[in-house]
Design a protein around this motif. Structure first.
Motif, mmCIF file in Angstrom:
data_model
loop_
_atom_site.group_PDB
_atom_site.id
_atom_site.type_symbol
_atom_site.label_atom_id
_atom_site.label_comp_id
_atom_site.label_asym_id
_atom_site.label_seq_id
_atom_site.Cartn_x
_atom_site.Cartn_y
_atom_site.Cartn_z
ATOM 1 N N PHE A 95 59.212 48.459 111.753
ATOM 2 C CA PHE A 95 61.017 47.556 112.433
ATOM 3 C C PHE A 95 61.727 48.729 113.823
ATOM 4 N N GLY A 96 61.738 48.687 114.718
ATOM 5 C CA GLY A 96 62.086 49.118 115.587
ATOM 6 C C GLY A 96 61.438 50.380 115.352
ATOM 7 N N THR A 97 61.894 51.220 115.305
ATOM 8 C CA THR A 97 61.048 52.642 115.477
ATOM 9 C C THR A 97 60.713 53.176 114.342
ATOM 10 N N ILE A 98 61.501 52.099 112.879
ATOM 11 C CA ILE A 98 61.012 52.541 111.510
ATOM 12 C C ILE A 98 60.041 52.346 111.239
ATOM 13 N N PRO A 99 58.422 53.434 110.472
ATOM 14 C CA PRO A 99 57.152 53.327 109.861
ATOM 15 C C PRO A 99 57.921 52.646 108.219
ATOM 16 N N VAL A 100 57.532 50.994 108.160
ATOM 17 C CA VAL A 100 57.089 50.846 107.005
ATOM 18 C C VAL A 100 55.707 50.450 106.576
ATOM 19 N N ALA A 140 52.845 47.358 93.197
ATOM 20 C CA ALA A 140 52.422 45.894 93.705
ATOM 21 C C ALA A 140 51.665 45.017 93.197
ATOM 22 N N ARG A 141 50.845 46.240 92.725
ATOM 23 C CA ARG A 141 49.885 45.381 91.447
ATOM 24 C C ARG A 141 49.779 45.078 90.978
ATOM 25 N N GLU A 142 50.662 45.701 89.899
ATOM 26 C CA GLU A 142 51.058 45.258 88.825
ATOM 27 C C GLU A 142 52.107 45.003 88.330
ATOM 28 N N MET A 143 53.104 44.423 89.970
ATOM 29 C CA MET A 143 54.590 43.802 88.969
ATOM 30 C C MET A 143 54.223 42.372 90.199
ATOM 31 N N ASP A 144 52.657 41.988 91.039
ATOM 32 C CA ASP A 144 52.878 40.916 91.602
ATOM 33 C C ASP A 144 54.125 40.824 92.443
ATOM 34 N N ALA A 145 54.544 41.470 93.124
ATOM 35 C CA ALA A 145 55.123 42.016 94.403
ATOM 36 C C ALA A 145 54.776 42.272 95.387
ATOM 37 N N VAL A 146 55.448 41.672 96.718
ATOM 38 C CA VAL A 146 55.350 42.191 98.013
ATOM 39 C C VAL A 146 56.031 44.081 97.798
ATOM 40 N N LEU A 147 55.692 44.696 98.344
ATOM 41 C CA LEU A 147 56.656 45.974 98.522
ATOM 42 C C LEU A 147 56.171 46.203 99.484
ATOM 43 N N LEU A 148 57.876 47.028 100.100
ATOM 44 C CA LEU A 148 57.788 46.942 101.363
ATOM 45 C C LEU A 148 58.267 48.843 101.280
ATOM 46 N N SER A 149 57.375 50.195 101.493
ATOM 47 C CA SER A 149 58.124 51.192 101.655
ATOM 48 C C SER A 149 58.405 51.719 103.070
ATOM 49 N N VAL A 150 59.741 52.449 102.522
ATOM 50 C CA VAL A 150 60.053 52.824 104.314
ATOM 51 C C VAL A 150 60.098 53.665 104.161
ATOM 52 N N GLY A 151 59.525 54.315 106.092
ATOM 53 C CA GLY A 151 59.195 56.071 106.407
ATOM 54 C C GLY A 151 60.309 56.021 107.069
ATOM 55 N N ARG A 165 70.814 55.416 107.043
ATOM 56 C CA ARG A 165 70.279 54.430 108.457
ATOM 57 C C ARG A 165 69.905 53.631 109.069
ATOM 58 N N ASP A 166 68.378 54.135 108.855
ATOM 59 C CA ASP A 166 66.585 53.768 108.475
ATOM 60 C C ASP A 166 66.898 53.549 107.497
ATOM 61 N N SER A 167 66.983 53.352 106.275
ATOM 62 C CA SER A 167 66.336 52.252 105.072
ATOM 63 C C SER A 167 66.937 51.090 105.097
ATOM 64 N N LEU A 168 68.793 51.520 105.435
ATOM 65 C CA LEU A 168 69.139 49.906 105.487
ATOM 66 C C LEU A 168 69.068 49.234 106.664
ATOM 67 N N ASN A 169 68.608 49.475 107.702
ATOM 68 C CA ASN A 169 68.016 48.912 109.111
ATOM 69 C C ASN A 169 67.033 47.984 108.864
ATOM 70 N N ALA A 170 66.359 49.172 108.446
ATOM 71 C CA ALA A 170 64.584 49.081 107.941
ATOM 72 C C ALA A 170 64.700 47.556 106.639
ATOM 73 N N THR A 171 66.199 47.636 105.591
ATOM 74 C CA THR A 171 66.038 46.778 104.401
ATOM 75 C C THR A 171 66.788 45.633 104.843
ATOM 76 N N ILE A 172 67.549 45.486 106.083
ATOM 77 C CA ILE A 172 68.419 44.558 106.628
ATOM 78 C C ILE A 172 67.359 43.576 107.352
ATOM 79 N N HIS A 173 65.966 44.048 108.279
ATOM 80 C CA HIS A 173 65.389 43.469 108.428
ATOM 81 C C HIS A 173 64.208 43.110 108.150
#
Length: 408
Positions: A95-100, A140-151, A165-173
């Motif tokens: 997400f931009g320069t942020i690996p997820v 993700a498997r047990e919750m049956d959810a789409v999970l985003l991990s922020v790097g 800042r990285d986490s907020l920007n990735a979350t908004i995206h």
């Protein structure tokens, strides 16, 4: 040539043997392993290994071969190997320069499922997408959810406030693209452990004013760090030498990330950096009076804060911002927060940070569910699948989170 090779090999063996003996002595002289833990012997072994790697990293840094932080990060990613799960599709993105990293169950139960955003812990030194990969696959498997991990970016190259800042920007995206990933906008949960839990709390507060984005349904905070003023709470005294987060390591992580010279550590511990008017304003939220008596075993109330040191205050005052300490937000902000699921561990130096945040939200009628693991310790969830070095408390915590998320 053969003689020189043998001499070199012998020297290396002697060096590592000496290093191992020194590590064992240091462990037994400085570390407390509570009997309440499931397996004290296992904990001692793991901490000795951790101490060995850190000490070797220090040696390499002094020899200008490799920085301590980079060495530790290299070793952790070798230890925490990624496991593939045929039921989960894993996609690396930026997400931009942020690996997820995106985790999607292959057979989702509906066309629009819950979303789960995860911010890893590690004190801005440890932790990575790979390190937490297996935890995220399981959730993700047990919750049956789409999970985003922020790097998010970390030390040694990046300091405060880059992680938030990285986490907020990735979350908004991610929130802007929920339909793309098949996520129900009304079922998004944020989660983190340790510093990642603090980030989850900060991000949740920052998003309150974003009218054009979906609202966060709940926040899941696993042994969070939510304040940097009071380092004299009961859990700090009781668990200051308990692995894997000792008081010395906690203060090093804070000072390095906040770009504070370690020489100010004692002033920070004594509260000498806190102006009287600041303490008067926040004491009602940060005092040990807010910790239940059942958690104050052998606790001695210190003289806090200590005599004010203005020079120390000028060095560390950026720690006291609301953006950095989510517990300091005003009542109006706290009252708007979504439901909280809080995990605390009995053998954790940050246990009382969680308890203070719990009371802070309850006082403003925010629904709080609390899961306490008496034999839990800081960082335990990383070991949930690392047999024979796993602890049942880690699996219990993840199972509790899954039950909570599946019922909201």
């Amino acid at each position: 040539m053969a003689v020189l090779f043998l001499l070199l090999l012998l020297s290396l063996l002697i060096f590592h043997l000496g290093l191992g003996i020194w590590v064992i002595f240091k462990h037994f002289l400085t570390i407390d392993v509570p009997s309440a833990l499931e397996s004290p012997v296992k904990m001692r072994f793991l901490h000795c290994m951790f101490l060995y790697v850190a000490t070797l990293g220090n040696v390499l840094e002094k020899l200008r071969i490799c920085s301590l932080f980079r060495f530790i990060q290299l070793i952790q990613d070798k230890i925490f190997t990624r496991h593939q799960d045929p039921k989960v599709v894993v996609t690396d993105l930026h997400f931009g320069t942020i690996p997820v990293r995106l985790f999607q169950p292959k057979a989702m139960s509906s066309s629009s499922c819950r979303g789960f955003i995860f911010y890893h812990g590690g004190g801005a030194i440890l932790g990575s997408l790979d390190c937490y990969h297996n935890v995220c696959v399981f959730l993700a498997r047990e919750m049956d959810a789409v999970l985003l991990s922020v790097g998010y970016r970390m030390l040694p190259d990046y300091h405060y406030p880059v992680i938030t800042r990285d986490s907020l920007n990735a979350t908004i995206h991610f929130l802007k693209k929920l339909k793309t990933y098949g996520v129900d906008p009304s079922r998004v949960v944020v989660c983190g452990d340790s510093i990642g839990a603090g980030v989850a709390a900060q991000v949740t507060q920052a998003l309150l004013g974003q009218k054009d984005l979906p609202k966060i349904r709940a926040q899941v905070l696993i042994y969070p760090v939510v304040q940097g003023l009071n380092f004299q709470l009961p859990s700090t005294q009781q668990n200051k030498n308990v692995p894997f987060l000792t008081l010395d390591l906690l203060m090093m992580c804070i000072c390095k990330y906040m770009a504070i010279d370690l020489s100010w550590k004692d002033s920070m511990l004594k509260g000498a950096c806190i102006p009287q008017e600041t303490w008067k304003k926040y004491k009602k939220w940060l005092s040990s009076d807010n910790i239940p008596k059942s958690f104050k075993n052998k606790y001695q109330e210190p003289l806090f804060p200590g005599p004010f040191n203005e020079t120390a205050y000028l060095e560390v005052k950026h720690m006291y911002s609301v953006e950095n300490c989510p517990i300091l937000a005003d009542d109006e902000t706290i009252a708007q927060l979504p439901d909280l699921f809080l995990v605390t561990c009995g053998q954790d130096i940050l246990r009382d940070d969680g308890l203070l945040y719990k009371k802070r939200l309850e006082d403003q009628q925010v629904p709080v569910s609390w899961y306490h693991v008496d034999d839990g310790f800081h960082g335990c969830i990383l070991l949930f699948d690392k047999k024979p070095f796993s602890f049942s408390c880690a699996q219990n915590i993840l199972n509790a989170i899954i039950r909570y998320v599946k019922h909201i």
